[in-house]
Motif scaffolding. Structure first.
Motif, PDB file in Angstrom:
ATOM      1  N   LEU A 169       0.838  -1.197   0.000  1.00 54.64           N
ATOM      2  CA  LEU A 169       0.000   0.000   0.000  1.00 54.64           C
ATOM      3  C   LEU A 169       0.874   1.250   0.000  1.00 54.64           C
ATOM      4  N   LYS A 170       1.956   1.209   0.759  1.00 54.86           N
ATOM      5  CA  LYS A 170       2.840   2.373   0.819  1.00 54.86           C
ATOM      6  C   LYS A 170       3.701   2.488  -0.442  1.00 54.86           C
ATOM      7  N   ASN A 171       4.284   1.380  -0.877  1.00 55.09           N
ATOM      8  CA  ASN A 171       5.265   1.440  -1.951  1.00 55.09           C
ATOM      9  C   ASN A 171       4.679   1.332  -3.350  1.00 55.09           C
ATOM     10  N   ASP A 172       3.483   0.736  -3.459  1.00 49.93           N
ATOM     11  CA  ASP A 172       2.892   0.532  -4.782  1.00 49.93           C
ATOM     12  C   ASP A 172       1.537   1.209  -4.958  1.00 49.93           C
ATOM     13  N   GLY A 173       1.013   1.765  -3.867  1.00 50.69           N
ATOM     14  CA  GLY A 173      -0.262   2.466  -3.959  1.00 50.69           C
ATOM     15  C   GLY A 173      -1.462   1.557  -4.020  1.00 50.69           C
ATOM     16  N   ARG A 174      -1.255   0.266  -3.800  1.00 45.86           N
ATOM     17  CA  ARG A 174      -2.360  -0.686  -3.816  1.00 45.86           C
ATOM     18  C   ARG A 174      -1.949  -1.919  -3.012  1.00 45.86           C
ATOM     19  N   VAL A 175      -2.922  -2.668  -2.567  1.00 51.61           N
ATOM     20  CA  VAL A 175      -2.620  -3.911  -1.845  1.00 51.61           C
ATOM     21  C   VAL A 175      -2.457  -5.029  -2.861  1.00 51.61           C
ATOM     22  N   CYS A 176      -1.252  -5.598  -2.907  1.00 52.24           N
ATOM     23  CA  CYS A 176      -0.957  -6.680  -3.850  1.00 52.24           C
ATOM     24  C   CYS A 176       0.147  -7.526  -3.222  1.00 52.24           C
ATOM     25  N   GLN A 177      -0.272  -8.508  -2.434  1.00 47.11           N
ATOM     26  CA  GLN A 177       0.681  -9.240  -1.622  1.00 47.11           C
ATOM     27  C   GLN A 177       1.700 -10.049  -2.418  1.00 47.11           C
ATOM     28  N   SER A 178       1.395 -10.350  -3.679  1.00 45.58           N
ATOM     29  CA  SER A 178       2.335 -11.139  -4.482  1.00 45.58           C
ATOM     30  C   SER A 178       3.626 -10.388  -4.781  1.00 45.58           C
ATOM     31  N   ARG A 224       7.454  -6.814  -0.356  1.00 48.05           N
ATOM     32  CA  ARG A 224       8.880  -6.976  -0.076  1.00 48.05           C
ATOM     33  C   ARG A 224       9.125  -7.775   1.190  1.00 48.05           C
ATOM     34  N   VAL A 225       8.070  -7.949   1.988  1.00 48.94           N
ATOM     35  CA  VAL A 225       8.128  -8.828   3.157  1.00 48.94           C
ATOM     36  C   VAL A 225       7.048  -9.886   2.955  1.00 48.94           C
ATOM     37  N   ARG A 226       7.332 -11.151   3.317  1.00 45.21           N
ATOM     38  CA  ARG A 226       6.403 -12.222   2.962  1.00 45.21           C
ATOM     39  C   ARG A 226       6.145 -13.180   4.120  1.00 45.21           C
ATOM     40  N   VAL A 227       4.884 -13.497   4.287  1.00 43.59           N
ATOM     41  CA  VAL A 227       4.453 -14.509   5.246  1.00 43.59           C
ATOM     42  C   VAL A 227       3.700 -15.613   4.504  1.00 43.59           C
ATOM     43  N   TRP A 228       2.917 -15.207   3.524  1.00 38.79           N
ATOM     44  CA  TRP A 228       2.018 -16.145   2.848  1.00 38.79           C
ATOM     45  C   TRP A 228       2.712 -17.367   2.239  1.00 38.79           C
ATOM     46  N   PRO A 229       3.848 -17.254   1.559  1.00 41.31           N
ATOM     47  CA  PRO A 229       4.447 -18.446   0.939  1.00 41.31           C
ATOM     48  C   PRO A 229       4.765 -19.554   1.942  1.00 41.31           C
ATOM     49  N   ASN A 230       4.935 -19.190   3.216  1.00 44.95           N
ATOM     50  CA  ASN A 230       5.268 -20.174   4.246  1.00 44.95           C
ATOM     51  C   ASN A 230       4.122 -20.355   5.237  1.00 44.95           C
ATOM     52  N   TRP A 289      16.893 -16.149  -2.464  1.00 44.21           N
ATOM     53  CA  TRP A 289      15.574 -16.218  -1.815  1.00 44.21           C
ATOM     54  C   TRP A 289      14.465 -15.712  -2.731  1.00 44.21           C
ATOM     55  N   ASN A 290      14.836 -15.338  -3.976  1.00 43.19           N
ATOM     56  CA  ASN A 290      13.859 -14.830  -4.957  1.00 43.19           C
ATOM     57  C   ASN A 290      13.046 -13.668  -4.404  1.00 43.19           C
ATOM     58  N   MET A 291      13.693 -12.786  -3.670  1.00 41.01           N
ATOM     59  CA  MET A 291      12.966 -11.698  -3.029  1.00 41.01           C
ATOM     60  C   MET A 291      12.471 -10.624  -4.008  1.00 41.01           C
ATOM     61  N   PRO A 292      13.291 -10.129  -4.941  1.00 45.51           N
ATOM     62  CA  PRO A 292      12.739  -9.139  -5.878  1.00 45.51           C
ATOM     63  C   PRO A 292      11.709  -9.808  -6.789  1.00 45.51           C
ATOM     64  N   VAL A 293      10.621  -9.104  -7.065  1.00 44.94           N
ATOM     65  CA  VAL A 293       9.573  -9.643  -7.934  1.00 44.94           C
ATOM     66  C   VAL A 293       9.144  -8.549  -8.904  1.00 44.94           C
ATOM     67  N   VAL A 294       9.015  -8.899 -10.174  1.00 46.77           N
ATOM     68  CA  VAL A 294       8.582  -7.924 -11.183  1.00 46.77           C
ATOM     69  C   VAL A 294       7.077  -7.730 -11.075  1.00 46.77           C
ATOM     70  N   ASP A 295       6.672  -6.482 -10.933  1.00 46.94           N
ATOM     71  CA  ASP A 295       5.257  -6.131 -10.872  1.00 46.94           C
ATOM     72  C   ASP A 295       4.676  -6.238 -12.278  1.00 46.94           C
ATOM     73  N   SER A 296       3.695  -7.106 -12.469  1.00 46.40           N
ATOM     74  CA  SER A 296       3.118  -7.319 -13.803  1.00 46.40           C
ATOM     75  C   SER A 296       2.391  -6.087 -14.326  1.00 46.40           C
ATOM     76  N   GLU A 297       1.967  -5.198 -13.434  1.00 46.33           N
ATOM     77  CA  GLU A 297       1.245  -3.998 -13.873  1.00 46.33           C
ATOM     78  C   GLU A 297       2.185  -2.896 -14.337  1.00 46.33           C
ATOM     79  N   THR A 298       3.324  -2.749 -13.640  1.00 47.06           N
ATOM     80  CA  THR A 298       4.240  -1.650 -13.975  1.00 47.06           C
ATOM     81  C   THR A 298       5.424  -2.120 -14.807  1.00 47.06           C
TER      82      THR A 298
END
Length: 242
Positions: free
Chosen positions: A101-110, A113-119, A188-197
């Motif tokens: 929400l802060k960094n991308d202006g929308r909620v998009c957990q995929s 930059r911090v992750r809980v869901w995959p585990n 750890w595959n931390m960076p992820v390309v945003d499909s929208e931007t």
């Protein structure tokens, strides 16, 4: 005259003054910015492991035992120590939501930059008996801010650089071509390309996840606070501070 009319006629001079930062607060902020990881470790005469063994970080739950058990994970940047505590994480995923929400202006957990869901289900792995299927200890993953970051080394257009103020490895959105090499190169595959931007998302150590965690499972600790603890515990004499 109605209350609404009275409100409409309030002059600009009657509006509350904006909050101002006092000289003391400003000085404190400047002091916090000047204390770095290198200075604290030099002051203590040991590395981060020495601070742990010496009990300097116990205030924040960081001990040899908590690290060995897998409960606590620590990472460092030149300006902060980042502590994650699995025992405090309830799996609410608020950190992921607030990060985007802060960094991308929308909620998009995929792309968080911090992750809980995959585990979420299995914690560290299917054999660890973690996550919702057993002990409900969730694994919090975030960028390690590596000293020799593979994401930066393998970026073909040199879009990832070290921010001078925070020390974090960040992505220059104007240069990134969205090729995904940073994601593939990171262990750890931390960076992820945003499909929208079409731009890679990357942790900038903004601390929003820590601010919004309801349980204090993520902490961004100023090296100034650690320096104060070093002095308080007598690990170093105040006479040695330059």
């Amino acid at each position: 005259m109605s209350d609404s009319n009275l409100h409409d006629q309030v002059s600009p001079q009657q509006a509350p003054e904006p909050e101002t930062v006092t000289e003391t607060e400003a000085a404190e902020k400047r002091a916090r910015k000047t204390v770095t990881r290198r200075q604290v470790l030099a002051m203590a005469g040991c590395g981060v492991a020495g601070l742990v063994v010496g009990g300097v970080l116990a205030t924040w739950g960081v001990t040899s035992e908590s690290i060995a058990s897998g409960r606590i994970t620590i990472r460092t940047t030149p300006t902060k120590m980042i502590v994650t505590d699995r025992a405090r994480c309830s799996g609410c995923q608020r950190c992921e939501m607030m990060c985007t929400l802060k960094n991308d202006g929308r909620v998009c957990q995929s792309i968080a930059r911090v992750r809980v869901w995959p585990n979420y289900n299995y914690g560290h792995g299917v054999d660890t008996k973690d996550g919702v299927f057993d002990n409900c200890q969730f694994t919090i993953e975030s960028c390690k801010q590596c000293e020799d970051p593979q994401c930066m080394n393998y970026c073909p257009v040199h879009a990832i650089y070290c921010d001078e103020e925070s020390g974090a490895r960040v992505v220059d959105a104007d240069v990134c071509i969205g090729c995904g090499m940073c994601h593939a190169a990171c262990p750890w595959n931390m960076p992820v390309v945003d499909s929208e931007t079409g731009v890679s998302t990357k942790c900038i150590s903004c601390g929003r996840c820590a601010e919004q965690c309801p349980n204090g499972a993520i902490k961004f600790i100023d090296w100034k606070d650690i320096a104060d603890q070093v002095i308080a515990q007598g690990v170093v004499s105040t006479a040695t501070i330059v």
